[in-house]
Enzyme design. Structure first.
Site, PDB file in Angstrom:
ATOM      1  N   TRP A  12       0.860  -1.193   0.000  1.00 18.64           N
ATOM      2  CA  TRP A  12       0.000   0.000   0.000  1.00 18.64           C
ATOM      3  C   TRP A  12       0.897   1.243   0.000  1.00 18.64           C
ATOM      4  CZ3 TRP A  12      -2.142   2.516   4.940  1.00 18.64           C
ATOM      5  CH2 TRP A  12      -3.113   3.480   4.629  1.00 18.64           C
ATOM      6  N   ASP A  56      -1.017  -6.029   9.228  1.00 20.93           N
ATOM      7  CA  ASP A  56      -2.001  -5.004   8.860  1.00 20.93           C
ATOM      8  C   ASP A  56      -3.250  -5.746   8.402  1.00 20.93           C
ATOM      9  OD1 ASP A  56      -3.444  -2.887   7.961  1.00 20.93           O
ATOM     10  OD2 ASP A  56      -1.891  -2.028   6.697  1.00 20.93           O
ATOM     11  N   LYS A  75     -13.533  -0.965   5.841  1.00 20.03           N
ATOM     12  CA  LYS A  75     -14.058  -1.733   4.708  1.00 20.03           C
ATOM     13  C   LYS A  75     -15.156  -2.699   5.145  1.00 20.03           C
ATOM     14  CE  LYS A  75     -10.190  -0.004   3.135  1.00 20.03           C
ATOM     15  NZ  LYS A  75      -9.824   0.846   2.045  1.00 20.03           N
TER      16      LYS A  75
HETATM   17  C1  LMR Z   1      -6.741   2.271  -0.480  1.00 27.30           C
HETATM   18  O1  LMR Z   1      -5.707   1.620  -0.485  1.00 27.30           O
HETATM   19  O2  LMR Z   1      -7.233   2.770  -1.498  1.00 27.30           O
HETATM   20  C2  LMR Z   1      -7.488   2.468   0.821  1.00 27.30           C
HETATM   21  O3  LMR Z   1      -6.846   1.767   1.833  1.00 27.30           O
HETATM   22  C3  LMR Z   1      -7.759   3.886   1.136  1.00 27.30           C
HETATM   23  C4  LMR Z   1      -6.541   4.690   1.431  1.00 27.30           C
HETATM   24  O4  LMR Z   1      -6.550   5.363   2.472  1.00 27.30           O
HETATM   25  O5  LMR Z   1      -5.581   4.694   0.656  1.00 27.30           O
END
Ligand code: LMR
Length: 396
Positions: free
Chosen positions: A130, A211, A246
């Site tokens: 992420w 996570d 989510k």
């Molecule tokens: C995402 O990866 O799109 C979500 O977890 C929202 C975010 O805060 O980035």
């Protein structure tokens, strides 16, 4: 002091949503930020959440501060969701939980904890991960390193490479693992692979940080903790960051948690005392509303059962879209193989689209995808599928 300040770069995920909102095209499609859309393209408030809010409104009698670690009932329900009721970690009280503002808030507190108590520790992140993981831990002053994860040839897990790179992590470092529904790839290790990872981490003395933001979106609330349960059979000490954005659709309520699992109660409580210091200087104590909703739903067996159904509806619709997306591309004569997307779980998959193709989709078709090629399958609907697949065919 403001004259020479340069404009900051847009956030790779939330920045795209800002551009999307400003796009006047009525047929625009947002597959960037990880937010669930129902079949009509709306992000719904769950029925169980509405019911819980009614009860809270009727019963709430104070707006006093919560403790720094939040509402104890919320923290207890969260542990049951993570490990299952009656799990040894719960009965021996060797887990301590703090309610946090979203998964992001929990991750930042971990960053501050690692930076101040273990300044020499690096945090190993999957490649890819992420986008915000790097930013959060950089901001906290934690050095981030990468371990192998995705095999670009198969768009699946390269477990051999993952295992070999974890083997090289030195004692005293930490590793971030995605509990399920890996963001951004949708590729998860099997429970057997989790057990092997756990053995390795225990042997090497590496601290896992899990996570866990998508419980219920892969295979079910209970099934999705299978990896975590394998891990805790092997390692005694770990950190878990949770989010209810989510699976409760509580995005804007910012509700998550940090759980510390230690060798025993005393150790978990000691670590939590240090976590509390970091909470105090970050945001003092958490906002209450989201935690009250989650605690209300999870404390009422009937509401909880209804919520599990609602999560199943979300999961099933996403999986239906995975199949429809792959089929529609095939039906339209796209020869590139997208079939791995069917196997992946959660909101995201890697489409394999490159930066130029992603830019063309946005500029020519008002279709918004993160620059890495990550698509949010939960943003697809039966109504936008044809337009989406035509556009992808055109840019390939
Ligand atoms: C995402 O990866 O799109 C979500 O977890 C929202 C975010 O805060 O980035």
């Amino acid at each position: 002091m403001f004259e020479n300040v340069a404009i900051a770069p847009p956030d790779p995920i939330l920045g795209l949503t800002e551009t999307f909102k400003a796009d006047p095209n009525p047929d625009k499609i947002n597959l960037s930020v990880g937010v669930y859309k129902d079949a009509t393209g709306k992000t719904p408030v769950l029925e169980t959440v509405k019911e819980a809010e009614k009860r809270i409104l009727a019963q709430e009698d104070s707006k006093g501060y919560l403790p720094m670690t939040g509402e104890p009932v919320y923290c207890a329900r969260l542990q049951e969701l993570l490990f299952g009721e009656g799990h040894e970690i719960i009965t021996s009280k060797r887990a301590a939980t703090a309610q946090c503002p979203g998964g992001t808030g929990a991750l930042r507190v971990v960053g501050d904890y690692l930076h101040t108590l273990h300044p020499d520790a690096s945090l190993w992140l999957s490649d890819p991960t992420w986008a915000n993981h790097n930013t959060i831990f950089d901001a906290a002053g934690v050095e981030c390193k990468k371990y192998s994860y995705r095999d670009p040839k198969t768009n699946g897990l390269d477990f051999g490479a993952m295992y070999e790179s974890i083997k090289k992590i030195p004692k005293g470092d930490a590793i971030l693992l995605h509990g399920c529904c890996h963001n951004p790839t949708g590729i998860d290790p099997t429970p057997e692979q989790w057990a092997l990872i756990g053995d390795l981490l225990a042997k090497q003395g590496v601290l896992p940080l899990v996570d866990f933001a998508y419980q219920g979106l892969a295979n079910g609330i209970e099934d999705d903790r299978a990896g975590l349960l394998e891990l805790v059979k092997k390692v005694q000490q770990l950190l878990i960051c949770s989010s209810f954005s989510k699976n409760f659709g509580l995005y804007r309520e910012r509700i998550g948690a940090l759980t510390v699992v230690g060798d025993n109660k005393e150790q978990a409580d000691t670590v939590m005392s240090q976590v509390k210091l970091r909470i105090r200087y970050n945001y003092s104590n958490p906002p209450s509303h989201g935690g009250q909703i989650v605690a209300t739903v999870l404390s009422d067996p009937q509401l909880k059962a209804q919520w599990i159904e609602e999560v199943a509806d979300i999961r099933n619709r996403i999986n239906e879209m995975r199949h429809l997306f792959v089929k529609t591309l095939k039906d339209k004569g796209v020869t590139q193989d997208f079939s791995s997307i069917i196997e992946q779980r959660g909101m995201f998959s890697f489409s394999g689209l490159n930066k130029d193709q992603v830019n063309r989709l946005r500029e020519e078709y008002s279709i918004y995808i993160v620059g890495s090629g990550r698509i949010n399958v939960a943003g697809m609907t039966k109504d936008n599928m044809d337009r989406l697949c035509d556009a992808i065919k055109a840019v390939l």
